[in-house]
Design an enzyme around this catalytic site. Structure first.
Site, mmCIF file in Angstrom:
data_model
loop_
_atom_site.group_PDB
_atom_site.id
_atom_site.type_symbol
_atom_site.label_atom_id
_atom_site.label_comp_id
_atom_site.label_asym_id
_atom_site.label_seq_id
_atom_site.Cartn_x
_atom_site.Cartn_y
_atom_site.Cartn_z
ATOM 1 N N ARG A 51 0.770 -1.052 0.141
ATOM 2 C CA ARG A 51 0.001 -0.364 0.189
ATOM 3 C C ARG A 51 0.783 1.661 -0.020
ATOM 4 O O ARG A 51 0.653 2.091 -0.953
ATOM 5 C CB ARG A 51 -0.995 0.069 1.147
ATOM 6 C CG ARG A 51 -2.038 -0.373 1.156
ATOM 7 C CD ARG A 51 -2.457 -1.290 2.585
ATOM 8 N NE ARG A 51 -1.990 -2.265 3.242
ATOM 9 C CZ ARG A 51 -1.635 -3.826 2.388
ATOM 10 N NH1 ARG A 51 -3.227 -4.331 1.808
ATOM 11 N NH2 ARG A 51 -0.970 -4.268 2.896
ATOM 12 N N THR A 52 1.971 1.480 1.136
ATOM 13 C CA THR A 52 2.265 2.844 1.500
ATOM 14 C C THR A 52 3.624 2.615 -0.241
ATOM 15 O O THR A 52 3.353 3.997 -0.068
ATOM 16 C CB THR A 52 3.053 2.468 2.464
ATOM 17 O OG1 THR A 52 2.512 1.835 3.332
ATOM 18 C CG2 THR A 52 3.966 3.388 2.750
ATOM 19 N N LYS A 80 25.843 -2.857 -0.269
ATOM 20 C CA LYS A 80 27.051 -3.176 -0.305
ATOM 21 C C LYS A 80 27.472 -2.307 0.734
ATOM 22 O O LYS A 80 28.988 -2.346 0.740
ATOM 23 C CB LYS A 80 28.013 -2.117 -1.986
ATOM 24 C CG LYS A 80 27.115 -3.082 -2.765
ATOM 25 C CD LYS A 80 27.704 -1.838 -3.914
ATOM 26 C CE LYS A 80 26.880 -2.188 -5.149
ATOM 27 N NZ LYS A 80 27.416 -1.270 -5.998
ATOM 28 N N ARG A 101 11.252 4.227 3.776
ATOM 29 C CA ARG A 101 10.799 3.070 4.965
ATOM 30 C C ARG A 101 12.208 2.189 5.199
ATOM 31 O O ARG A 101 13.160 1.803 3.955
ATOM 32 C CB ARG A 101 9.585 2.386 3.980
ATOM 33 C CG ARG A 101 9.355 0.910 5.137
ATOM 34 C CD ARG A 101 8.047 0.093 4.615
ATOM 35 N NE ARG A 101 7.242 0.247 5.256
ATOM 36 C CZ ARG A 101 6.105 -0.186 5.027
ATOM 37 N NH1 ARG A 101 4.979 -1.035 5.002
ATOM 38 N NH2 ARG A 101 4.371 1.101 4.896
ATOM 39 N N HIS A 129 4.470 5.614 11.559
ATOM 40 C CA HIS A 129 4.447 5.218 9.929
ATOM 41 C C HIS A 129 3.313 6.331 9.552
ATOM 42 O O HIS A 129 2.607 6.497 9.673
ATOM 43 C CB HIS A 129 4.066 4.237 10.341
ATOM 44 C CG HIS A 129 3.477 3.650 8.808
ATOM 45 N ND1 HIS A 129 3.225 4.341 7.841
ATOM 46 C CD2 HIS A 129 3.295 2.434 8.262
ATOM 47 C CE1 HIS A 129 3.395 4.047 7.106
ATOM 48 N NE2 HIS A 129 2.948 1.991 6.887
#
Ligand code: CP
Length: 306
Positions: A51-52, A80, A101, A129
């Protein structure tokens, strides 16, 4: 440079303005279809999302802008060993705004301190959030007509559920709010949320393990998934994962205008039979998330240009 790391980075007045913008976008989408022409959103997702990430991307496309980014840490140079700070400085050369995120609490904050463009926290570990909270607030506004004098029940994993922490923070700024915390003992809301948010704002709250007992009091019921990815021990997850399953019999004593919410993804917490109940609002939340992310992108890009 204004970023959105925590929901309290936005004042209630700014949230009201964004709700107004989101409602105008819903009514007049064409008016906004070229507002971000020539702008790029970078979606930096070091953790899974449906969703986000996709609602951010849909939001930017519907504003006439473009999107670059990655959807897993392993496809970026983080694999890396590149730091979040260097990633933020790099992406600032390519994009106009970042949605990030990350599994580590505070990573989007670090990015915001090193980027020269606005950074949006799209979920950081078990912490916050804020854009889910914007989706939740638009849903509550559209279903209940405002934010004051509501009794909100939060049910499930209140320890690791970052959407719960952000929404409690947001709701604590309105008047007449009562909070009902429903969870197993092991998944109670962290004490810092109780001390710094609920007690600090004199919000009356109760803690219980029994959902059915408190159901008749609730105006909003916010169900949550037990956050498997935050557990150290699979046995504990398996023991706790089905602590609460909302089904139609459990709604027998609920208010007729109860607003049932869930940030999704759902695993077992709400029976699919509830989806057809007019009180089920969780797929409305999904759509509202896109509109509020559109309003947020517009706001942050406008402020960045000042
Ligand atoms: N609610 C939410 O954050 O969903 P995703 O994990 O699918 O983005």
């Amino acid at each position: 440079m204004k970023s959105l790391i925590d929901i309290i980075d936005l004042t209630p007045q700014e949230i009201d303005q964004m709700i107004e913008t989101a409602c105008d976008i819903i009514d007049n989408p064409k008016k906004y279809s070229e507002k971000c022409k020539g702008k790029k959103l970078a979606t930096l997702f070091f953790e899974p999302s449906t969703r986000t990430r996709l609602s951010f991307e849909a939001a930017m496309y519907e504003l006439g802008g473009n999107v670059i980014g990655f959807s897993e840490a392993n496809s970026s140079s983080a694999a890396k060993g590149e730091s979040v700070a260097d990633t933020a400085k790099t992406i600032s050369c390519y994009a106009d705004i970042i949605a990030m995120r990350h599994p580590k609490e505070g990573a989007p904050f670090v990015a915001s301190k090193n980027a020269s463009i606005p950074v949006i926290n799209a979920g950081d570990g078990g912490h916050n959030h804020p854009t889910q909270t914007l989706a939740d607030l638009l849903t509550i506004y559209r279903e209940k007509g405002g934010f004051n004098n509501l009794t909100i029940g939060f049910c499930g994993d209140l320890k690791f559920g970052r959407t719960v922490h952000s929404l409690i923070n947001a709701m604590a700024r309105y008047s007449g709010i009562k909070v009902v915390l429903i969870s197993p003992e092991e998944l109670k809301v962290p004490s810092y949320v109780k001390k710094n948010v609920l007690k600090a704002n004199d919000i009356p709250y109760i803690q219980t393990t029994n959902l059915e007992e408190v159901m008749p009091q609730l105006d909003v019921l916010y169900m949550t998934r037990v956050q498997r990815e935050r557990f150290f021990n699979e046995e504990d997850y398996l023991r706790l994962k089905d602590s609460y399953i909302l089904d139609l019999p459990k709604l027998a004593n609920a208010k007729e205008d109860l607003c049932i919410m869930h940030p999704l993804p759902r695993v077992n917490e709400i029976s699919v039979a509830v989806d057809d109940d007019p009180r089920a609002c969780y797929f409305k939340q999904v759509l509202n998330g896109k509109y509020m992310r559109m309003a947020l992108i517009l706001k942050l890009l406008e402020e960045a240009e000042k």
